[in-house]
Each structure stands twice: as structure tokens, then as C-alpha cells.
Design an enzyme around this catalytic site. Structure first.
Site, PDB file in Angstrom:
ATOM      1  N   LYS A  79       1.022  -1.081  -0.083  1.00  0.00           N
ATOM      2  CA  LYS A  79       0.124  -0.136   0.113  1.00  0.00           C
ATOM      3  C   LYS A  79       0.986   1.234  -0.045  1.00  0.00           C
ATOM      4  CE  LYS A  79      -3.721   1.946   2.702  1.00  0.00           C
ATOM      5  NZ  LYS A  79      -4.722   1.865   3.816  1.00  0.00           N
ATOM      6  N   SER A 154      -9.756   2.106   2.899  1.00  0.00           N
ATOM      7  CA  SER A 154      -8.917   2.959   1.990  1.00  0.00           C
ATOM      8  C   SER A 154      -7.974   1.991   1.316  1.00  0.00           C
ATOM      9  CB  SER A 154      -8.212   3.797   2.809  1.00  0.00           C
ATOM     10  OG  SER A 154      -7.597   3.415   3.731  1.00  0.00           O
ATOM     11  N   SER A 178     -10.227  -0.264   7.278  1.00  0.00           N
ATOM     12  CA  SER A 178      -9.469  -0.211   5.823  1.00  0.00           C
ATOM     13  C   SER A 178      -8.807  -1.517   5.294  1.00  0.00           C
ATOM     14  CB  SER A 178      -8.605   0.908   5.643  1.00  0.00           C
ATOM     15  OG  SER A 178      -9.400   2.198   5.554  1.00  0.00           O
TER      16      SER A 178
HETATM   17  N1  GLN Z   1     -13.398   4.616   6.349  1.00  0.00           N
HETATM   18  C1  GLN Z   1     -12.583   4.914   7.501  1.00  0.00           C
HETATM   19  C2  GLN Z   1     -12.179   6.385   7.416  1.00  0.00           C
HETATM   20  O1  GLN Z   1     -12.481   6.802   6.323  1.00  0.00           O
HETATM   21  C3  GLN Z   1     -11.577   4.015   7.782  1.00  0.00           C
HETATM   22  C4  GLN Z   1     -10.374   4.312   7.092  1.00  0.00           C
HETATM   23  C5  GLN Z   1      -9.108   3.543   7.413  1.00  0.00           C
HETATM   24  O2  GLN Z   1      -9.126   2.515   8.003  1.00  0.00           O
HETATM   25  N2  GLN Z   1      -7.928   3.963   6.957  1.00  0.00           N
HETATM   26  O3  GLN Z   1     -11.748   6.952   8.078  1.00  0.00           O
END
Ligand code: GLN
Length: 487
Positions: A79, A154, A178
Site C-alpha cells: 500500500k 482505504s 481499511s
Molecule cells: N473508512 C474509515 C475512514 O474513512 C477508515 C479508514 C481506514 O481504516 N484507514 O476513516
């Protein structure tokens, strides 16, 4: 042989060690797939073809000399939140579009030390803020099961890459879901370890008390193999925990007889798609056949996890992202008039709308007048949620439920309404607030779209979570399904 993508990561690692094929062949074949599908999926931000082939050639030499490690020659993707020495690390943001890290994140250096080859850097929501991979400066990632749909976020690039078999594994991070949420929407296996299990050194910070690195693979057995190399104490991360790492692979295969599974009452209430619930109930029946006992448990404060998270995470991000000031690294505006202008325009140009929204919310909840009302209160409720989980784990071994309320949704469907987007994380955020390990595994389909089953365990119970996930995968073949266009 050009069908390396049909082998599991474990089979690839074994085949490389037995020298049935070379890392140059395997790596070349995955690079070719990545390049072929990049236009359709947009799963990568950087493809490091030359470096990958050079690492593969070095891996082949090590294998020939018998000096390889468990992952020697196995290609993986990272990532783009993990710093990679000499390779651009953007975090999905214009702010870091030109940033080449001078060092490797610990996750990257450990996997390199285990012999893994880096294929490239996967696309992601900007600074990991999002649930659909639509906030990336580099454009959205498409879901391999249906390219009109989101892959989840994400870590959408990592999940899509594994689902389309462009890589046998991809690293990912989970601040509020995410790893698990995109794994669910793309039909792959995602494992979020306990907070502190995997070093955060060199992992660009979003919300430091929640962020945790982990892995997305096709199966829990593959994830166990990679996690064993990634996990462990790191003196460079003060929140990394100094506790021995179990042999996650060796612990697989124990019978589940007598396992106590808790079903969270709150997860099966309003908001859960009926067809998704049906798949989860079918999976639970398989666990019962394997000898597990199901009991309902209630975590009364869990419904507050979304509002708590959306105070705590923005608060921490507003502080973490203060370092991007146009002075030290990252985007700098043209011809600043003075220092204030440099800060304002560099940040104004470098960050996208979702990141700005979070910074503003975070600055607000931390401000002198509102700190007690929002930030402090959120931290108190966070403690109650943590206590709810600890109480639940006195009577059950793991909690099982859905990962997401619905299967993948259409690109653009929720971008104009942040609250609706935030509610997607309703089943995943609790584990982050409490720092617990969790996994999402594929457990069936609704129409053509995969459904994810979530397993959450007590702190440092990754071995058990992996065992529970793996036991299901020994009985089912959902995790082996690949979208037709990528078979
Ligand atoms: N969807 C969540 C957010 O927008 C979690 C994102 C994540 O785990 N990086 O913050």
C-alpha cells in the site's frame, strides 16, 4: 508456465524454494498482469518493474545457494502508505506526489529481509481517509467483480490487486476498517492485527492510536505466512509491543470443537442487508457443524463507535498532518509571498476535500472551547466500548458477524454525503477503538458480489482469529473464486 496467479502464495513460496520455477518468471508474470489491467482497475500508483526484476534475480541467486528465507522470491505489493526507500510514496495525495522516501518502513524492511520482492505501490484513499477508494488523488480503484462499483477503502488498491490476482499478497492498513472492508467488498482475506503487533514505523500516520498495518491475501493460511514475518517488536515504534510472535502457520488446523462464538446483537439489527445477513447465517451454520457453539452477546456502547471514531480520528489526523507545511517535504506552492502564504497555499493545493474536512473537524474538536465537549467525551466513550469488548471476551472466544452492511456499491453513490459514507464502517470501527485483531474472509455472494464475514478476537489472539478463518476456508471455496475477467 504463465498461470502463476492460480497458485496460492504458500504454493508459490514452496515452489520457489523447491526451485520448480524462478522468481524472475513469477515476478515477470505478475508484472505483466498488473500492467495489462492497470487501465481497467487503477489498482497501482507506482509499478516498480525494474527494481522488482532485479530483486527477483537476487532472490533466485539466494535460492540457488540455499540461503533463501520463507518468502524468498515471492512478489508482493505495498500500500502506498508504507515508505519505500528510493521509491515514490504518495499516500494517495497530491501533497506527496513527488515524495521519494529515504528509508523503508519496518513492514517493508521485514518483508524484504524475508526475501519478498516488491511489485509496486497500491492505490489508496488520500491519507487512508475513505471507505470507497474514491478520495485518491490518482483516481478511484475499480472493483474487479464489477468495474462500475467501488472496491472499498482505504486499501482498495491492495484488495483489488489480490482479488484480480495481480499480486499474491498486498500490505494494507486499518484505522477504522481499511483492511477488512475492502477485503470484504473484493472477496479476499484481510487481517488487521492487534494494535501494537505490527510496527507503525514508516507507515504514514493518519490516526496514530488507531492505525495498524496488516495484510490482504487470498486465504488465511497465506496471511498467516506473511504476518509471521511482518509482526513483532520494533524499538523504532514506541507503541509496538514487546511480546513473542506465535508461529501463526504452525497453529493452523486445530479443531474448532467447543469454540465459543459470540454473535453481536448490535450487528444484526437495523441497517444490515437481508441477503448479506443470509450469507452470514449460512457461514455460522458451517461453524456449528465444525463443533462451535453460538451465543448472542451485546455490546451496549458499540452503536456509538462511528461518532466516537469520527471525533478521535480527525483529531489525531489534524495533528499528524500539520507536518505537511510545504517547507520540509511534499508539495510546495509557487512563489509564496510570505510564510503564511506558503503554508496556506501549499496545504490548500496539496490536500483534497476529504482530508481538509477531517483536518477542520479535528481542529474544531481539539480547540480550547470544545475539547471537553467532544474530544474528551469521545475518549471516555471509547473506554466504555473497550470495556464492553473485554467483558464479551470473558464469555466467548471470538465474535463473528458481517464486515459491511452491504456488498460493494456504485462509484459515486455516496461521495456527496460523507455521513452515509462514514456509516459504512459501522461494523469495523469497534475493533480499532479497542485495538483488537480482526479478519474478513469471503463467505458467499449476493448476486455476483462477494460478502465478507468478520472474525474479531481478544488482544493478541491473531493465531486464533487466523485458525477460525482458516477452518472455514478448509470447508468452503469462496476464497478461491476469481472474477471471470481475471481468471
Ligand atoms: N473508512 C474509515 C475512514 O474513512 C477508515 C479508514 C481506514 O481504516 N484507514 O476513516
Amino acid at each position: 508456465m504463465s498461470s502463476f496467479h492460480t497458485l496460492s502464495l504458500t504454493e508459490l513460496a514452496q515452489g520457489l524454494r523447491a526451485r520448480r520455477f524462478s522468481s524472475v518468471e513469477v515476478t515477470g508474470s505478475f508484472l505483466e498482469r498488473i500492467e495489462r489491467h492497470q487501465g481497467t482497475l487503477n489498482a497501482f500508483i507506482s509499478i516498480t518493474r525494474e527494481a522488482a526484476l532485479a530483486q527477483a534475480a537476487a532472490a533466485d541467486r539466494a535460492l540457488a545457494q540455499g540461503t533463501g528465507g520463507v518468502l524468498t522470491g515471492v512478489p508482493i505489493a505495498h500500500k502506498d502508505i508504507f515508505c519505500t526507500e528510493g521509491v515514490r510514496t504518495t499516500c494517495g495525495s497530491r501533497m506527496l506526489d513527488n515524495f521519494v522516501s529515504p528509508y523503508d518502513a519496518t513492514v517493508v524492511s521485514r518483508l524484504k529481509a524475508a526475501g519478498a520482492v516488491t511489485l509496486g505501490k497500491t492505490n489508496m484513499d488520500e491519507f487512508a481517509m475513505g471507505s470507497s477508494n474514491e478520495t485518491s488523488f490518482y483516481g478511484p480503484v475499480k472493483n474487479p467483480w464489477n468495474t462500475a462499483l467501488v472496491p472499498g477503502g482505504s486499501s482498495g488498491g491492495s484488495a483489488a490487486a489480490v482479488a484480480a490476482r495481480l499480486a499474491p499478497a498486498a500490505t494494507a492498513t486499518d484505522t477504522g476498517g481499511s483492511i477488512r472492508q475492502p477485503a470484504a467488498l473484493c472477496g479476499v482475506t484481510g487481517v488487521k492485527p492487534t494494535y501494537g503487533r505490527v510496527s507503525r514505523y514508516g507507515m504514514i500516520a493518519f490516526a496514530s492510536s488507531l492505525d495498524q498495518g496488516g495484510i490482504i491475501c487470498a486465504s488465511a493460511a497465506d496471511a498467516a505466512l506473511v504476518l509471521r514475518e511482518m509482526a513483532g517488536f520494533d524499538p523504532k515504534d514506541s507503541t509496538s509491543v514487546d511480546a513473542p510472535v506465535p508461529d501463526y502457520v504452525g497453529e493452523l488446523g486445530r479443531p474448532l470443537k467447543g469454540l465459543k462464538i459470540g454473535l453481536l446483537k448490535e450487528f444484526f439489527e437495523k441497517g444490515l442487508d437481508r441477503a448479506v445477513e443470509q450469507r452470514i447465517r449460512e457461514a455460522l451454520a458451517i461453524y456449528e457443524e465444525l463443533g462451535a457453539q453460538l451465543t448472542e452477546v451485546s455490546l451496549p456502547h458499540l452503536p456509538l463507535s462511528v461518532p466516537v471514531y469520527y471525533v478521535v480520528a480527525p483529531a489525531e489526523c489534524s495533528s499528524n498532518l500539520a507536518r505537511f507545511d510545504g517547507v520540509r517535504f511534499g508539495h510546495r506552492c509557487e512563489n509564496p509571498r510570505d510564510l503564511q502564504d506558503l503554508y496556506r497555499r501549499s496545504r490548500g493545493e496539496g490536500f483534497g476535500p476529504e482530508v481538509k474536512r477531517r483536518i477542520m473537524t479535528g481542529t474544531y474538536v481539539l480547540s480550547a472551547g470544545y475539547y471537553d465537549a467532544y474530544y474528551l467525551k469521545a475518549q471516555r466513550v471509547r473506554a466504555l466500548i473497550n470495556e464492553d469488548f473485554i467483558r464479551a471476551f470473558k464469555s466467548v472466544d471470538v465474535l463473528i458477524g458481517p464486515t459491511t452492511p452491504t456488498p460493494a456499491f456504485e462509484l459515486g453513490a455516496k461521495t456527496s454525503d460523507p455521513i452515509t459514507m462514514y456509516l459504512n464502517d459501522i461494523y469495523t470501527i469497534g475493533a480499532n477503538l479497542a485495538g483488537l485483531p480482526g479478519a474478513s474472509i469471503p463467505c458467499g455472494f449476493v448476486g455476483e458480489l462477494p460478502v465478507g464475514l468478520q472474525v474479531v478476537g481478544p488482544h493478541f489472539s491473531e493465531a486464533r482469529v487466523l485458525q477460525v478463518a482458516d477452518a472455514f476456508q478448509r470447508q468452503t471455496d469462496w476464497h478461491t473464486r476469481v472474477p471471470k475477467a481475471f481468471a
